[in-house]
Design an enzyme around this catalytic site. Structure first.
Site, PDB file in Angstrom:
ATOM      1  N   SER A 179       0.813  -1.208   0.000  1.00 53.34           N
ATOM      2  CA  SER A 179       0.000   0.000   0.000  1.00 53.34           C
ATOM      3  C   SER A 179       0.850   1.264   0.000  1.00 53.34           C
ATOM      4  O   SER A 179       0.309   2.372  -0.076  1.00 53.34           O
ATOM      5  CB  SER A 179      -0.941   0.007   1.211  1.00 53.34           C
ATOM      6  N   HIS A 200      -2.393  -2.921  -6.025  1.00 50.75           N
ATOM      7  CA  HIS A 200      -2.900  -2.556  -4.708  1.00 50.75           C
ATOM      8  C   HIS A 200      -4.417  -2.733  -4.689  1.00 50.75           C
ATOM      9  O   HIS A 200      -5.171  -1.879  -5.153  1.00 50.75           O
ATOM     10  CB  HIS A 200      -2.507  -1.110  -4.380  1.00 50.75           C
ATOM     11  N   GLU A 242      -5.352  -0.313  -7.688  1.00 44.40           N
ATOM     12  CA  GLU A 242      -4.362   0.716  -7.982  1.00 44.40           C
ATOM     13  C   GLU A 242      -3.152   0.002  -8.596  1.00 44.40           C
ATOM     14  O   GLU A 242      -2.483  -0.773  -7.934  1.00 44.40           O
ATOM     15  CB  GLU A 242      -3.983   1.436  -6.686  1.00 44.40           C
ATOM     16  N   ASN A 264      -3.223   6.126  -0.605  1.00 47.75           N
ATOM     17  CA  ASN A 264      -2.768   6.370   0.767  1.00 47.75           C
ATOM     18  C   ASN A 264      -2.070   7.708   0.952  1.00 47.75           C
ATOM     19  O   ASN A 264      -1.989   8.210   2.074  1.00 47.75           O
ATOM     20  CB  ASN A 264      -1.867   5.221   1.223  1.00 47.75           C
TER      21      ASN A 264
END
Length: 297
Positions: free
Chosen positions: A118, A139, A151, A189
């Protein structure tokens, strides 16, 4: 691509294995702990049963999905014939680098190596392998069988062909892939973690309590889950690890983890998986009970 190996049978690993198996891929699920593997298969079976009850799949599809999953404790055996390996191990840079070094030795030359990280640099991970062009980030979001986003992170050396293959493969899983470049935190993130960290600071500084902060964000910003509950769901240790990657990667103090988060993780309060974070979690209960009471610094 027909043979997929997933490394790590925790929440993300078993969710990724579930998703690929449900779409007809042969999945090798790897973990060093046989008890953890057995628990993962039970979790997948339970999640499939919920899908049956909701009418998403039927009993035969559940049976077929479980047949597509084989468990392994030996990494080399599990990856030797894989077309794609997805690493879903602990969010720890050294662990991931060591794994990818081994994968580079064990896998076929054409095998694509993906990480579900992540936040950790795909470029750094790729650099320890023999074929960095074949390394990419995938991800997935939790819970994997439900969430649509993947992702897709291009490392510095990731080839166009590998990127296109993973974009197409994600669509085969009924996911919506988004291609991003390799910078700390990627997109998801880099945006999410500062918000969660600021929510923790808001609690730490006594501006409002746990429920009040989450209620403001749910009712005022239309978030389905408040940031403190979401942090518990992600895992406070994972949030801390990602914030440290952002802080070290950018050197900007705005990414520095809140001292409250650091202390909670050090004390073993990691959120839902440990039974206590900002809320308390009791097996079988859907009621949210606040665990953290503000203490004057």
């Amino acid at each position: 691509m027909k043979k997929i190996t997933v490394i790590g049978s925790g929440t993300m690993g078993n969710g990724i294995a579930h998703t690929f198996a449900q779409h007809g891929f042969e999945v090798a699920l790897v973990d060093v702990n046989p008890d953890t593997l057995a628990k993962a298969v039970q979790t997948i079976a339970g999640n499939l049963e919920r899908q049956v009850k909701k009418g998403i799949i039927d009993d035969q599809q559940k049976t077929n999905t479980l047949k597509h999953i084989t468990t392994f404790t030996d990494l080399k055996t599990a990856v030797v014939d894989a077309d794609l390996v997805i690493e879903a191990a602990t969010e720890n840079r050294d662990i991931k680098l060591n794994l990818f070094k081994q994968l580079s030795d064990y896998c076929k030359d054409g095998t694509i190596l993906a990480s579900n990280t992540s936040s950790i640099s795909i470029t750094q991970i790729a650099a320890v392998t023999k074929n960095p062009g074949n390394v990419i980030g995938m991800h997935f979001m939790n819970p994997v069988p439900v969430m649509k986003l993947v992702e897709v992170i291009r490392g510095y050396a990731t080839t166009d062909a590998v990127t296109q293959t993973i974009m197409d493969l994600s669509r085969q899983l009924d996911k919506d892939p988004v291609e991003v470049n390799d910078y700390p935190g990627f997109v998801a993130n880099r945006i999410l973690m500062p918000m969660i960290n600021e929510a923790i600071y808001t609690l730490y500084e006594g501006v409002a309590g746990v429920e009040e902060i989450d209620t403001v964000m749910k009712l005022g910003m239309a978030h389905p889950m408040g940031p403190l509950q979401l942090a518990d769901f992600i895992g406070l240790d994972v949030c801390l690890a990602i914030l440290n990657v952002l802080y070290n990667g950018f050197g900007n103090p705005k990414y520095a983890p809140c001292p409250l988060l650091v202390n909670m993780v050090a004390a073993g309060h990691k959120g839902a998986k440990s039974g206590s974070g900002f809320y308390k979690y009791t097996a079988g209960s859907k009621d949210l009970v606040v665990a953290y009471k503000f203490k004057q610094k």
